[in-house]
Design a protein around this motif. Sequence first.
Motif, PDB file in Angstrom:
ATOM      1  N   ARG A 183       1.047  -1.392   0.344  1.00 32.52           N
ATOM      2  CA  ARG A 183       0.157   0.031   0.094  1.00 32.52           C
ATOM      3  C   ARG A 183       0.901   0.883  -0.130  1.00 32.52           C
ATOM      4  N   ALA A 184       1.702   1.225   0.291  1.00 30.52           N
ATOM      5  CA  ALA A 184       3.071   2.575   0.312  1.00 30.52           C
ATOM      6  C   ALA A 184       3.325   2.950  -0.826  1.00 30.52           C
ATOM      7  N   TYR A 185       3.931   1.984  -1.694  1.00 29.99           N
ATOM      8  CA  TYR A 185       3.971   1.971  -2.811  1.00 29.99           C
ATOM      9  C   TYR A 185       3.349   2.297  -3.264  1.00 29.99           C
ATOM     10  N   ASN A 186       2.286   1.637  -3.322  1.00 25.27           N
ATOM     11  CA  ASN A 186       1.180   2.117  -4.245  1.00 25.27           C
ATOM     12  C   ASN A 186       0.576   3.564  -4.642  1.00 25.27           C
ATOM     13  N   ASP A 187       0.768   4.070  -2.677  1.00 25.20           N
ATOM     14  CA  ASP A 187       0.293   5.231  -2.691  1.00 25.20           C
ATOM     15  C   ASP A 187       1.321   6.633  -3.006  1.00 25.20           C
ATOM     16  N   TRP A 188       2.823   5.895  -2.679  1.00 24.44           N
ATOM     17  CA  TRP A 188       3.643   6.368  -3.621  1.00 24.44           C
ATOM     18  C   TRP A 188       4.019   6.763  -4.737  1.00 24.44           C
ATOM     19  N   MET A 189       3.231   5.760  -5.798  1.00 23.19           N
ATOM     20  CA  MET A 189       3.361   5.723  -7.216  1.00 23.19           C
ATOM     21  C   MET A 189       2.326   6.671  -7.564  1.00 23.19           C
ATOM     22  N   VAL A 190       1.180   6.663  -7.312  1.00 23.36           N
ATOM     23  CA  VAL A 190       0.331   7.629  -7.340  1.00 23.36           C
ATOM     24  C   VAL A 190       0.666   9.224  -7.231  1.00 23.36           C
ATOM     25  N   GLU A 191       0.092   9.689  -5.761  1.00 26.42           N
ATOM     26  CA  GLU A 191       0.045  10.907  -5.248  1.00 26.42           C
ATOM     27  C   GLU A 191       1.657  11.251  -5.208  1.00 26.42           C
ATOM     28  N   GLU A 192       3.031  10.262  -5.592  1.00 23.60           N
ATOM     29  CA  GLU A 192       4.368  11.174  -5.791  1.00 23.60           C
ATOM     30  C   GLU A 192       4.686  10.859  -7.197  1.00 23.60           C
ATOM     31  N   TRP A 193       5.248   9.950  -7.590  1.00 20.96           N
ATOM     32  CA  TRP A 193       5.482   9.367  -8.685  1.00 20.96           C
ATOM     33  C   TRP A 193       4.882  10.409  -9.356  1.00 20.96           C
ATOM     34  N   CYS A 194       3.651  10.261 -10.239  1.00 22.56           N
ATOM     35  CA  CYS A 194       1.933  10.213 -11.110  1.00 22.56           C
ATOM     36  C   CYS A 194       1.843  11.032 -10.704  1.00 22.56           C
ATOM     37  N   GLY A 195       2.177  12.015  -9.575  1.00 23.12           N
ATOM     38  CA  GLY A 195       1.696  13.277  -8.628  1.00 23.12           C
ATOM     39  C   GLY A 195       1.400  14.553  -9.447  1.00 23.12           C
TER      40      GLY A 195
END
Length: 437
Positions: A183-195
């Motif tokens: 879940r942490a990875y997904n949050d980073w992926m959606v909110e930061e990497w693809c933010g």
Amino acid sequence: METPEPEIAAHRRHDTDLQSSPPSPPSRPAPASPPFPRIISVDDHTVEPPAVWADRLPAKYQDTGPRVVRAPLKDMSFLGGKFAPVMGAPGDDGPVGDWWVYEDLHRPLTRLDTAVGYDRDEIRLEVITYEQMRPGSYDVPARLADMDVNHVQSALCFPTFPRFCGQTFTEAEDRELGLLCVRAYNDWMVEEWCGPRAGGRLIPLTLVPLWDAGLAAAEVRRNAARGVRAVAFSEIPPHLGLPSVHTDEWDPFLAACDETGTVIAMHIGSSSRMPSTSPDAPPAVGSTITFANCCFSMVDWLMSGKFERFPNLRVMYAEGQIGWIPYVIERADVVWEENRGWGGVADRVRRRPSEYFAEHVFGCFFDDAFGLRNLDSIGVGNVLYETDYPHSDSTWPKSREVGEAQMGHLAPDVVERIVRGNAIDLLGLSPEGLWVA
């Protein structure tokens, strides 16, 4: 410069013609070829920054969750499709690199993780630090700049430390921590990497807890609610000790993907077993036949009956290339026609496998002139383009030039579909090719 005699004669004939004939209208230049479309790459990679999990896990997991340490390399080999690094102790001799540490796993960053910008003959299997890495591997603004250099508009990125479908967390002992890591990875992926900094140019690809199909389904729905339309999965789950797609075990996960329009993305090596021929075969053997796992996986799916039960399901094969597809489809159809009774699929595979392929399966390539010469046998709508940045196979920074050379025989509208149009439709992007949350 003196003009050769034959050219003089030609000029004289032209002059004579001008004297005896009315002037001709000025010739029009040949129409210019349409510019090569801006690329939407469906297979690039991100190298996670050191703080992805440290910033997101509860305090009690700070010493056991994924973290980066700098340490020497004691030994490292990559034979028979198996990667085997050994981390040294502080003070040991050996090259120093950055290592991800998680439970009893020690995984170094290597030059193969981020090889673009290096001469092919200089790329070695060696440990590196973040400072020795191309910044576009892990930094959003630097990635966008490298995409601009490569004529890439948008890109979907697979992970590095979690491995291509999150095997790192599937193999861990602490399931509670593993789920938090996913879940942490997904949050980073959606909110930061693809933010917001990415401006819609980076397309999210999320992970699921593969050890529990119900939890996987919940994670698909959680991410679909924030606009995610792609999830990573294993090409051959039994290689990870998980059920095959021929069982009903994955049905909750597949139903969630079917209902939300989430594409199942399978990268070569997402079964933690690269194809090879012997324990001592050099990496070049496996690199030549990397498509083999995709081939086996696609036959699994075509003969599983899942596309009959989940009519909106779509799967894609990243870095598998496409030249092998026509024969496999042809052979699958022959087997279905002649052997489906004793072959055990008559009751669940109701149509020719080629029909399911056309509706549900997408092949991805970055360098496959043979496949493009046989595009009619694959289907224009079933092919996607990729650049594999920043890996050693990547066509960066010349992905446009490679595409132009290999697609020069195709009509402009066909090139448009392959390079971006099919990805827009499959991943639910805006008409401009951007991800919209």
